[in-house]
Enzyme design. Structure first.
Site, PDB file in Angstrom:
ATOM      1  CB  SER A 249      43.683  73.458  -9.415  1.00 11.04           C
ATOM      2  OG  SER A 249      43.852  72.203 -10.044  1.00 11.04           O
ATOM      3  CG  HIS A 250      44.132  73.177 -13.976  1.00 11.97           C
ATOM      4  ND1 HIS A 250      44.543  72.561 -12.801  1.00 11.97           N
ATOM      5  CD2 HIS A 250      45.233  73.777 -14.485  1.00 11.97           C
ATOM      6  CE1 HIS A 250      45.840  72.761 -12.636  1.00 11.97           C
ATOM      7  NE2 HIS A 250      46.281  73.500 -13.635  1.00 11.97           N
TER       8      HIS A 250
ATOM      9  CG  ASP B 231      44.967  71.483  -6.432  1.00 16.48           C
ATOM     10  OD1 ASP B 231      43.802  71.911  -6.315  1.00 16.48           O
ATOM     11  OD2 ASP B 231      45.281  70.597  -7.229  1.00 16.48           O
TER      12      ASP B 231
HETATM   13  P1  NDP Z   1      45.399  64.744  -8.046  1.00 19.79           P
HETATM   14  O1  NDP Z   1      46.519  64.391  -7.148  1.00 19.79           O
HETATM   15  O2  NDP Z   1      44.203  65.369  -7.458  1.00 19.79           O
HETATM   16  O3  NDP Z   1      44.910  63.463  -8.856  1.00 19.79           O
HETATM   17  C1  NDP Z   1      45.796  62.750  -9.658  1.00 19.79           C
HETATM   18  C2  NDP Z   1      45.131  61.540 -10.277  1.00 19.79           C
HETATM   19  O4  NDP Z   1      44.947  60.550  -9.267  1.00 19.79           O
HETATM   20  C3  NDP Z   1      43.752  61.799 -10.856  1.00 19.79           C
HETATM   21  O5  NDP Z   1      43.591  61.041 -12.016  1.00 19.79           O
HETATM   22  C4  NDP Z   1      42.813  61.345  -9.741  1.00 19.79           C
HETATM   23  O6  NDP Z   1      41.541  60.920 -10.208  1.00 19.79           O
HETATM   24  C5  NDP Z   1      43.576  60.181  -9.175  1.00 19.79           C
HETATM   25  N1  NDP Z   1      43.299  59.931  -7.773  1.00 19.79           N
HETATM   26  C6  NDP Z   1      43.214  60.840  -6.775  1.00 19.79           C
HETATM   27  N2  NDP Z   1      42.977  60.223  -5.606  1.00 19.79           N
HETATM   28  C7  NDP Z   1      42.921  58.892  -5.866  1.00 19.79           C
HETATM   29  C8  NDP Z   1      42.701  57.736  -5.077  1.00 19.79           C
HETATM   30  N3  NDP Z   1      42.500  57.807  -3.762  1.00 19.79           N
HETATM   31  N4  NDP Z   1      42.679  56.537  -5.692  1.00 19.79           N
HETATM   32  C9  NDP Z   1      42.884  56.421  -7.021  1.00 19.79           C
HETATM   33  N5  NDP Z   1      43.093  57.487  -7.827  1.00 19.79           N
HETATM   34  C10 NDP Z   1      43.115  58.703  -7.258  1.00 19.79           C
HETATM   35  O7  NDP Z   1      45.919  65.696  -9.247  1.00 19.79           O
HETATM   36  P2  NDP Z   1      47.174  66.643  -9.310  1.00 19.79           P
HETATM   37  O8  NDP Z   1      47.130  67.546  -8.125  1.00 19.79           O
HETATM   38  O9  NDP Z   1      48.405  65.859  -9.502  1.00 19.79           O
HETATM   39  O10 NDP Z   1      46.850  67.477 -10.638  1.00 19.79           O
HETATM   40  C11 NDP Z   1      45.703  68.300 -10.670  1.00 19.79           C
HETATM   41  C12 NDP Z   1      45.496  68.849 -12.057  1.00 19.79           C
HETATM   42  O11 NDP Z   1      46.454  69.852 -12.335  1.00 19.79           O
HETATM   43  C13 NDP Z   1      45.594  67.840 -13.195  1.00 19.79           C
HETATM   44  O12 NDP Z   1      44.426  67.954 -13.977  1.00 19.79           O
HETATM   45  C14 NDP Z   1      46.799  68.293 -13.988  1.00 19.79           C
HETATM   46  O13 NDP Z   1      46.728  68.076 -15.378  1.00 19.79           O
HETATM   47  C15 NDP Z   1      46.795  69.780 -13.692  1.00 19.79           C
HETATM   48  N6  NDP Z   1      48.116  70.354 -13.940  1.00 19.79           N
HETATM   49  C16 NDP Z   1      48.329  71.064 -15.082  1.00 19.79           C
HETATM   50  C17 NDP Z   1      49.582  71.570 -15.359  1.00 19.79           C
HETATM   51  C18 NDP Z   1      49.867  72.270 -16.633  1.00 19.79           C
HETATM   52  O14 NDP Z   1      51.007  72.632 -16.864  1.00 19.79           O
HETATM   53  N7  NDP Z   1      48.909  72.482 -17.503  1.00 19.79           N
HETATM   54  C19 NDP Z   1      50.692  71.414 -14.426  1.00 19.79           C
HETATM   55  C20 NDP Z   1      50.357  70.616 -13.261  1.00 19.79           C
HETATM   56  C21 NDP Z   1      49.108  70.123 -13.029  1.00 19.79           C
HETATM   57  P3  NDP Z   1      40.262  61.929 -10.153  1.00 19.79           P
HETATM   58  O15 NDP Z   1      40.497  62.941 -11.246  1.00 19.79           O
HETATM   59  O16 NDP Z   1      39.073  61.074 -10.365  1.00 19.79           O
HETATM   60  O17 NDP Z   1      40.276  62.566  -8.782  1.00 19.79           O
HETATM   61  O1  PYC Z   2      48.687  73.735 -11.478  1.00 17.97           O
HETATM   62  O2  PYC Z   2      50.828  73.334 -11.605  1.00 17.97           O
HETATM   63  C1  PYC Z   2      49.787  73.791 -12.070  1.00 17.97           C
HETATM   64  C2  PYC Z   2      49.815  74.417 -13.403  1.00 17.97           C
HETATM   65  C3  PYC Z   2      50.888  74.897 -14.076  1.00 17.97           C
HETATM   66  C4  PYC Z   2      50.427  75.387 -15.284  1.00 17.97           C
HETATM   67  C5  PYC Z   2      49.087  75.198 -15.313  1.00 17.97           C
HETATM   68  N1  PYC Z   2      48.738  74.589 -14.165  1.00 17.97           N
END
Ligand code: NDP
Ligand code: PYC
Length: 335
Positions: free
Chosen positions: A46-47, A187
């Protein structure tokens, strides 16, 4: 969907050229390209390249300044601030990194408060390098109002991720990176594109009714915090630390309606970096490993970061996976 493989350095170079061609400084292009290619390499789908149309439409809209010159401020013995100048957060972090590290080494702890910045990326690239230097790092960033606080009726918080990295003896750092809502906005977009439904409890439609349809969440609906009031409290903390403390906007405070095509939230980011060698935890990386082994011992065999590191190793062996359509899209941007 046919898939290709491209060496990491080639992808960085391609993305750098794209950013340069679409209005960023050489420094910003270099930093953003490496960040985006790293996400693609590690399977942060997603990024990675998925975000390029959003970066480019934002640059074209004039919402963000791709040529901003970050201004680093030495505020206190443990406090670095960076005014990103309405540019991207990652070049601002690079601009302040040296001073931050100097303060961490001097004081054992320091923070960097980035404001007036746009963060459109995964957060783990901001913390993992510190752990590779033996440090513990925590990063918080707020985004755009699309998450309803627990018990609330309207979106107010951003998707507000928290990322943490700790050194681990004999292994890559232990890193987690998670949105404080049930699923990252990126996502949801991917699920909508692929015609998938989401699990219950992730979002609501425009009438505030629960929905599993990502299109309805994107079309006037909203996301929910993970874990009810607990995730909501963490999201609230991110707003305070990444925006109030840095001088950035809360997720609900900026109005990008005058910039059609703008996608990057104009907010702030806070980083806290600790040198564990300065305290009783001088064997911190060993202790991390002890904890991980204990977790494995009770059955948690998959640690946060494991999937990414596995994907990284595969990308290093075979090249970074990218769809033929995305690769053609990137090359087409240079015509
Ligand atoms: P996920 O829910 O996919 O994963 C969250 C964390 O949990 C990761 O470190 C992942 O490790 C870990 N994880 C996932 N499954 C398991 C499991 N079964 N057991 C143990 N650990 C686990 O991520 P999100 O959907 O919450 O976020 C996705 C991305 O979006 C992130 O990189 C986040 O920074 C980005 N984002 C950016 C924003 C922005 O404003 N710039 C805003 C919101 C999100 P692993 O990576 O190894 O899968
Ligand atoms: O995936 O939620 C998100 C997000 C917000 C800004 C960048 N990524």
């Amino acid at each position: 969907m046919s898939q290709e493989r491209i060496p990491f350095d080639e992808l960085v170079s391609l993305l750098t050229q794209v950013f340069r061609r679409h209005g960023t400084s050489e420094t910003a292009a270099d930093v953003l390209a490496r960040n985006c290619a790293s996400a693609q390499r590690d399977g942060s789908d997603s990024h990675g390249v998925f975000r390029m149309p959003g970066y480019l439409s934002t640059l074209a809209s004039g919402w963000v300044d791709g040529n901003a010159q970050p201004v680093v401020e030495d505020c206190a013995p443990g406090f670095v601030a960076v005014d990103a100048g309405n540019g991207f957060a990652q070049p601002a972090l690079e601009a302040g990194r040296e001073l931050l590290l100097e303060k961490v080494r001097q004081n054992g702890i320091a923070l960097m408060a980035i404001r007036n910045s746009h963060h459109f990326a995964a957060l783990w690239p901001d913390v993992e390098p510190f752990a590779r230097q033996g440090l513990v790092a925590l990063a918080l960033v707020n985004s755009m109002a699309c998450v309803v606080p627990a018990g609330g009726r309207k979106p107010l918080f951003g998707t507000n991720p928290i990322s943490f990295a700790a050194p681990r003896t004999g292994h890559d750092p232990l890193v987690f990176d998670l949105a404080t809502c049930a699923i990252a906005h990126g996502d949801v977009q991917i699920a909508a594109k692929e015609g998938k439904t989401l699990p219950e409890g992730y979002g609501v439609d425009a009438d505030g009714q629960p929905t599993c349809d990502p299109e309805k969440i994107l079309d006037g609906g909203a996301l929910l915090p993970f874990g009810g009031y607990k995730g909501s409290a963490l999201s609230m903390m991110v707003e305070l630390m990444a925006a109030a403390l840095t001088g950035g906007n809360f997720s609900f405070e900026f109005d990008w309606s005058g910039h059609p095509g703008a996608k990057t939230p104009w907010t702030g980011e806070l980083l806290i970096v600790i040198d564990p060698a300065r305290g009783a935890g001088s064997n911190f990386a060993d202790r991390t490993e002890t904890l991980v082994q204990a977790m494995v011992g009770v059955g948690q065999t998959r640690q946060p970061g494991d999937r990414r590191y596995r994907q990284r190793a595969e990308s290093q062996r075979l090249g970074v996976a990218i769809t033929a359509a995305d690769l053609a899209y990137l090359k087409g941007l240079l015509d």
